[in-house]
Design an enzyme around this catalytic site. Structure first.
Site, PDB file in Angstrom:
ATOM      1  N   VAL A  61       0.985  -1.114  -0.003  1.00 37.34           N
ATOM      2  CA  VAL A  61      -0.263   0.388  -0.075  1.00 37.34           C
ATOM      3  C   VAL A  61       0.706   1.617  -0.105  1.00 37.34           C
ATOM      4  O   VAL A  61       0.897   2.666  -0.033  1.00 37.34           O
ATOM      5  CB  VAL A  61      -1.082  -0.103   0.817  1.00 37.34           C
ATOM      6  N   TYR A 151       2.062   4.300  16.058  1.00 36.42           N
ATOM      7  CA  TYR A 151       1.186   3.488  16.052  1.00 36.42           C
ATOM      8  C   TYR A 151       0.167   4.640  16.791  1.00 36.42           C
ATOM      9  O   TYR A 151      -0.760   4.887  15.390  1.00 36.42           O
ATOM     10  CB  TYR A 151       0.801   2.503  16.768  1.00 36.42           C
TER      11      TYR A 151
HETATM   12  P1  NAP Z   1      -3.049  -8.932  10.461  1.00 33.67           P
HETATM   13  O1  NAP Z   1      -3.625  -9.511  10.861  1.00 33.67           O
HETATM   14  O2  NAP Z   1      -1.477  -8.401  11.295  1.00 33.67           O
HETATM   15  O3  NAP Z   1      -3.330  -8.007   9.159  1.00 33.67           O
HETATM   16  C1  NAP Z   1      -2.744  -6.835   8.822  1.00 33.67           C
HETATM   17  C2  NAP Z   1      -2.241  -7.669   7.177  1.00 33.67           C
HETATM   18  O4  NAP Z   1      -1.921  -6.192   6.178  1.00 33.67           O
HETATM   19  C3  NAP Z   1      -1.109  -8.492   6.564  1.00 33.67           C
HETATM   20  O5  NAP Z   1      -1.799  -9.821   5.773  1.00 33.67           O
HETATM   21  C4  NAP Z   1       0.045  -7.749   6.632  1.00 33.67           C
HETATM   22  O6  NAP Z   1       0.759  -8.766   5.923  1.00 33.67           O
HETATM   23  C5  NAP Z   1      -0.736  -6.432   5.523  1.00 33.67           C
HETATM   24  N1  NAP Z   1       0.359  -5.195   5.204  1.00 33.67           N
HETATM   25  C6  NAP Z   1       0.841  -5.437   5.975  1.00 33.67           C
HETATM   26  N2  NAP Z   1       1.833  -3.832   5.381  1.00 33.67           N
HETATM   27  C7  NAP Z   1       1.674  -3.969   4.461  1.00 33.67           C
HETATM   28  C8  NAP Z   1       1.833  -2.996   3.369  1.00 33.67           C
HETATM   29  N3  NAP Z   1       2.555  -2.173   3.443  1.00 33.67           N
HETATM   30  N4  NAP Z   1       0.796  -3.192   2.126  1.00 33.67           N
HETATM   31  C9  NAP Z   1      -0.502  -4.131   1.931  1.00 33.67           C
HETATM   32  N5  NAP Z   1      -0.402  -5.188   3.185  1.00 33.67           N
HETATM   33  C10 NAP Z   1       0.680  -4.661   4.302  1.00 33.67           C
HETATM   34  O7  NAP Z   1      -3.782  -7.565  11.250  1.00 33.67           O
HETATM   35  P2  NAP Z   1      -5.067  -7.174  11.988  1.00 33.67           P
HETATM   36  O8  NAP Z   1      -5.486  -6.734  13.162  1.00 33.67           O
HETATM   37  O9  NAP Z   1      -6.152  -7.591  10.662  1.00 33.67           O
HETATM   38  O10 NAP Z   1      -5.354  -5.712  11.222  1.00 33.67           O
HETATM   39  C11 NAP Z   1      -6.031  -4.915  10.341  1.00 33.67           C
HETATM   40  C12 NAP Z   1      -6.494  -3.540  10.734  1.00 33.67           C
HETATM   41  O11 NAP Z   1      -7.141  -3.225  11.515  1.00 33.67           O
HETATM   42  C13 NAP Z   1      -4.870  -2.634  10.541  1.00 33.67           C
HETATM   43  O12 NAP Z   1      -4.998  -1.756  10.102  1.00 33.67           O
HETATM   44  C14 NAP Z   1      -4.303  -2.860  12.639  1.00 33.67           C
HETATM   45  O13 NAP Z   1      -3.610  -1.320  12.248  1.00 33.67           O
HETATM   46  C15 NAP Z   1      -5.740  -1.979  12.849  1.00 33.67           C
HETATM   47  N6  NAP Z   1      -6.267  -2.610  14.121  1.00 33.67           N
HETATM   48  C16 NAP Z   1      -6.192  -2.942  14.648  1.00 33.67           C
HETATM   49  C17 NAP Z   1      -6.261  -3.815  16.590  1.00 33.67           C
HETATM   50  C18 NAP Z   1      -6.432  -5.548  16.919  1.00 33.67           C
HETATM   51  O14 NAP Z   1      -6.698  -5.933  17.720  1.00 33.67           O
HETATM   52  N7  NAP Z   1      -6.029  -6.714  15.935  1.00 33.67           N
HETATM   53  C19 NAP Z   1      -7.239  -3.193  16.528  1.00 33.67           C
HETATM   54  C20 NAP Z   1      -6.965  -1.866  16.287  1.00 33.67           C
HETATM   55  C21 NAP Z   1      -6.560  -1.531  14.893  1.00 33.67           C
HETATM   56  P3  NAP Z   1       1.928  -9.436   6.834  1.00 33.67           P
HETATM   57  O15 NAP Z   1       2.078 -10.291   7.990  1.00 33.67           O
HETATM   58  O16 NAP Z   1       3.116  -9.781   5.872  1.00 33.67           O
HETATM   59  O17 NAP Z   1       2.799  -8.241   7.853  1.00 33.67           O
END
Ligand code: NAP
Length: 251
Positions: A61, A151
């Protein structure tokens, strides 16, 4: 009848966690989805599982060129773009007196990646007469937290650009909202990735006494993508089990 029938979506971060679950839900509701992620292998596997309504592609991205390719590929595969979910993101520790690198990196991926996505879909959404964009912020886009300033700052920035975009794009029929999850059970909060299990502690911060499931967030995203939310734009949708409701007494 599905709630997203005839709609075409790009979902970033679709190879894991909430992005993957959002893609699943979207297809279950009748959308066709370009699953985009920097990690192509799990993304392709999921797209294969989801069938003809799904395509997968590698998208970092932070790359404007790759965004342009993603938009072209989605229009070529499905005929247009109605929905964008900017879900890709990274996290990590970043004490104020530590290295400055996490501050650059998280701003680059979490904020700039969201901005580039938003910019890339404006023209194709105008062509369709409107659209809906959902940006993943966090409760850390509303409240600070120690040692995670990189973050926090990146997620505040996502919340800010969401509001500006909503104001600029409303006349084109393009709605832009942000979602603010609390702790959700994805790899990002897992023992495997972090080296320790944060969930017992995180559960205590929520008045519901548990972390959330990816599907609970995906259902909120379906609502924001669908015409059911036709009067929602520029708004922030907190989904945190009550963490931000107020101060709790330590137990
Ligand atoms: P996740 O399971 O780690 O999934 C994130 C995905 O984004 C992974 O497949 C990752 O690939 C990919 N990614 C990382 N860098 C990227 C890039 N430069 N271009 C394209 N894809 C990329 O995380 P999630 O928990 O589902 O989080 C999804 C969103 O919610 C994020 O924006 C996170 O900050 C937000 N969020 C999460 C939480 C939580 O508690 N989980 C809470 C609040 C907000 P890799 O695995 O290869 O890095």
């Amino acid at each position: 009848m599905g709630r997203l029938d005839d709609k075409v979506a790009i979902v970033t971060g679709a190879g894991s966690g909430m992005g993957a679950q959002t893609a699943r839900r979207f297809i279950g509701e009748g959308a066709r989805v370009m699953l985009a992620d920097v990690s192509i292998e799990p993304t392709q596997t999921l797209a294969d599982e989801l069938g003809d309504a799904a395509c997968a592609m590698k998208l970092d991205v932070t790359s404007e060129d790759e965004w342009s390719q993603a938009v072209d590929a989605t229009v070529a595969a499905f005929g247009g773009i109605d929905l964008l979910v900017n879900c890709a993101g990274i996290t990590g520790m970043s004490p104020l007196e530590g290295s400055v690198e996490p501050f650059r990196k998280m701003m680059e991926v979490n904020y700039f990646g969201t901005l580039l996505g938003l910019r890339a879909v404006i023209a194709p959404m105008r062509e369709r007469g409107g659209g809906s964009i959902v940006n993943f912020s966090s409760i850390n886009g509303i409240a600070g937290a120690p040692a995670t300033g990189a973050y926090v700052a990146s997620k505040f920035a996502v919340r800010g650009i969401t509001k500006t975009a909503a104001l600029e794009l409303g006349s084109a029929g393009i709605r832009v909202n942000s979602v603010h999850p609390g702790a959700i059970a994805t790899p990002m909060t897992s023992k495997e990735v972090l080296g320790f299990d944060p969930r017992p502690y995180l559960s205590k911060l929520a008045s519901l006494g548990r972390v959330g499931e990816p599907d609970e967030v995906a259902q909120l995203v379906v609502f924001l993508a669908s015409d059911e939310s036709s009067y929602c734009t520029g708004a922030e949708f907190v989904i945190d089990g009550g963490v931000l409701a107020g101060l709790s007494w330590p137990s």
